[in-house]
Write a protein that holds these residues in place. Sequence first.
Motif, PDB file in Angstrom:
ATOM      1  N   ALA B  54      -0.415  23.334  38.854  1.00 54.94           N
ATOM      2  CA  ALA B  54      -1.082  22.059  38.597  1.00 54.94           C
ATOM      3  C   ALA B  54      -2.503  22.287  38.094  1.00 54.94           C
ATOM      4  O   ALA B  54      -2.965  21.611  37.160  1.00 54.94           O
ATOM      5  CB  ALA B  54      -1.094  21.214  39.883  1.00 54.94           C
ATOM      6  N   ILE B  55      -3.204  23.266  38.681  1.00 60.48           N
ATOM      7  CA  ILE B  55      -4.565  23.571  38.224  1.00 60.48           C
ATOM      8  C   ILE B  55      -4.528  24.058  36.777  1.00 60.48           C
ATOM      9  O   ILE B  55      -5.280  23.577  35.924  1.00 60.48           O
ATOM     10  CB  ILE B  55      -5.207  24.628  39.153  1.00 60.48           C
ATOM     11  CG1 ILE B  55      -5.452  24.034  40.542  1.00 60.48           C
ATOM     12  CG2 ILE B  55      -6.508  25.132  38.561  1.00 60.48           C
ATOM     13  CD1 ILE B  55      -5.955  25.036  41.550  1.00 60.48           C
ATOM     14  N   SER B  58      -3.699  21.230  34.410  1.00 62.02           N
ATOM     15  CA  SER B  58      -4.806  20.301  34.212  1.00 62.02           C
ATOM     16  C   SER B  58      -5.861  20.886  33.285  1.00 62.02           C
ATOM     17  O   SER B  58      -6.368  20.203  32.391  1.00 62.02           O
ATOM     18  CB  SER B  58      -5.456  19.985  35.556  1.00 62.02           C
ATOM     19  OG  SER B  58      -4.535  19.322  36.388  1.00 62.02           O
ATOM     20  N   ILE B  59      -6.174  22.172  33.511  1.00 60.79           N
ATOM     21  CA  ILE B  59      -7.226  22.778  32.697  1.00 60.79           C
ATOM     22  C   ILE B  59      -6.785  22.890  31.235  1.00 60.79           C
ATOM     23  O   ILE B  59      -7.567  22.695  30.303  1.00 60.79           O
ATOM     24  CB  ILE B  59      -7.613  24.159  33.285  1.00 60.79           C
ATOM     25  CG1 ILE B  59      -8.346  23.942  34.602  1.00 60.79           C
ATOM     26  CG2 ILE B  59      -8.488  24.944  32.319  1.00 60.79           C
ATOM     27  CD1 ILE B  59      -8.666  25.218  35.333  1.00 60.79           C
ATOM     28  N   ARG B  62      -5.253  18.617  30.360  1.00 58.22           N
ATOM     29  CA  ARG B  62      -6.056  17.416  30.641  1.00 58.22           C
ATOM     30  C   ARG B  62      -7.530  17.675  30.396  1.00 58.22           C
ATOM     31  O   ARG B  62      -8.385  17.048  30.993  1.00 58.22           O
ATOM     32  CB  ARG B  62      -5.807  16.948  32.072  1.00 58.22           C
ATOM     33  CG  ARG B  62      -4.457  16.307  32.226  1.00 58.22           C
ATOM     34  CD  ARG B  62      -4.509  15.059  33.044  1.00 58.22           C
ATOM     35  NE  ARG B  62      -3.333  14.245  32.835  1.00 58.22           N
ATOM     36  CZ  ARG B  62      -2.668  13.643  33.820  1.00 58.22           C
ATOM     37  NH1 ARG B  62      -3.068  13.760  35.048  1.00 58.22           N
ATOM     38  NH2 ARG B  62      -1.618  12.900  33.541  1.00 58.22           N
ATOM     39  N   THR B  63      -7.798  18.628  29.513  1.00 58.10           N
ATOM     40  CA  THR B  63      -9.182  18.901  29.119  1.00 58.10           C
ATOM     41  C   THR B  63      -9.456  18.189  27.804  1.00 58.10           C
ATOM     42  O   THR B  63      -8.748  18.393  26.816  1.00 58.10           O
ATOM     43  CB  THR B  63      -9.397  20.403  28.965  1.00 58.10           C
ATOM     44  OG1 THR B  63      -9.106  21.019  30.204  1.00 58.10           O
ATOM     45  CG2 THR B  63     -10.820  20.706  28.585  1.00 58.10           C
ATOM     46  N   ARG B  64     -10.489  17.353  27.813  1.00 59.32           N
ATOM     47  CA  ARG B  64     -10.834  16.598  26.616  1.00 59.32           C
ATOM     48  C   ARG B  64     -11.912  17.368  25.850  1.00 59.32           C
ATOM     49  O   ARG B  64     -13.008  17.555  26.338  1.00 59.32           O
ATOM     50  CB  ARG B  64     -11.339  15.222  27.011  1.00 59.32           C
ATOM     51  CG  ARG B  64     -11.646  14.321  25.841  1.00 59.32           C
ATOM     52  CD  ARG B  64     -11.657  12.892  26.262  1.00 59.32           C
ATOM     53  NE  ARG B  64     -12.639  12.656  27.340  1.00 59.32           N
ATOM     54  CZ  ARG B  64     -12.778  11.482  27.938  1.00 59.32           C
ATOM     55  NH1 ARG B  64     -12.006  10.465  27.600  1.00 59.32           N
ATOM     56  NH2 ARG B  64     -13.663  11.314  28.882  1.00 59.32           N
ATOM     57  N   ARG B  65     -11.564  17.795  24.654  1.00 57.53           N
ATOM     58  CA  ARG B  65     -12.495  18.613  23.888  1.00 57.53           C
ATOM     59  C   ARG B  65     -13.122  17.806  22.758  1.00 57.53           C
ATOM     60  O   ARG B  65     -12.547  16.853  22.306  1.00 57.53           O
ATOM     61  CB  ARG B  65     -11.782  19.837  23.296  1.00 57.53           C
ATOM     62  CG  ARG B  65     -11.278  20.753  24.366  1.00 57.53           C
ATOM     63  CD  ARG B  65     -10.705  22.022  23.784  1.00 57.53           C
ATOM     64  NE  ARG B  65      -9.940  22.749  24.786  1.00 57.53           N
ATOM     65  CZ  ARG B  65     -10.491  23.467  25.773  1.00 57.53           C
ATOM     66  NH1 ARG B  65     -11.796  23.575  25.839  1.00 57.53           N
ATOM     67  NH2 ARG B  65      -9.749  24.083  26.653  1.00 57.53           N
TER      68      ARG B  65
END
Lengths: 138, 65
Positions: B54-55, B58-59, B62-65
């Motif tokens: 999950a970590i 997410s990284i 679900r990282t908005r660049r």
Amino acid sequence: MRRLPFGAVRTDRLPRVKWLDLHNLLAIVTLAWAVVVGLTGVINTWADLVLKVGQADQLASMVAPYRGKPPATPSARLQAVVETAQRAAPQMALDLITIVVLAAGLYLWMGRRRMAADDRIAAFEPVSAAVPQGRPAE
Amino acid sequence: MKHTQDLGRRALPAIFAWPLLLTGLSGAGLVLALIGDGAWDAISWLLLATPVAAIAWSIVFRTRR
């Protein structure tokens, strides 16, 4: 968190925001894991207490009729035991080797129990040695 | 990216849905590893890896660049 999906990491904002999101993500996942580990520890800690409660409650009532009586002596002949076992499960080969293995296991198990009892007695002995043996004569 | 769009204010159960799911999966993995053998062991490894997965997910996603 109220406006973000799970695990959102906002790297397009200030670095501080990105680290805050990473902090929250790592923390909540670690917390979930730690809760599971903690519950495991609770079970491991209470297992001994549950065992002791069972020994003091149900097991005590089971052996209550035998309280104060001498230890049971084996009253069944081995051959009769073997015949009973073969009648009950004829497909199982209860041969001499099986008996020897089972007897060896029983012997080792009883040895372990006896050692545990000796350890308990040894744990009491320093206490009894420290108790003064009567008053000195005056 | 679309993954981090504004969802509006979410209720408390919705916020903690994923952490609770991870807790349940980890616990199920431990129990399975205890009572199962063979293929169940492999399944429990996967379940126990879900928090780390999950970590990582997410990284990565679900990282908005």
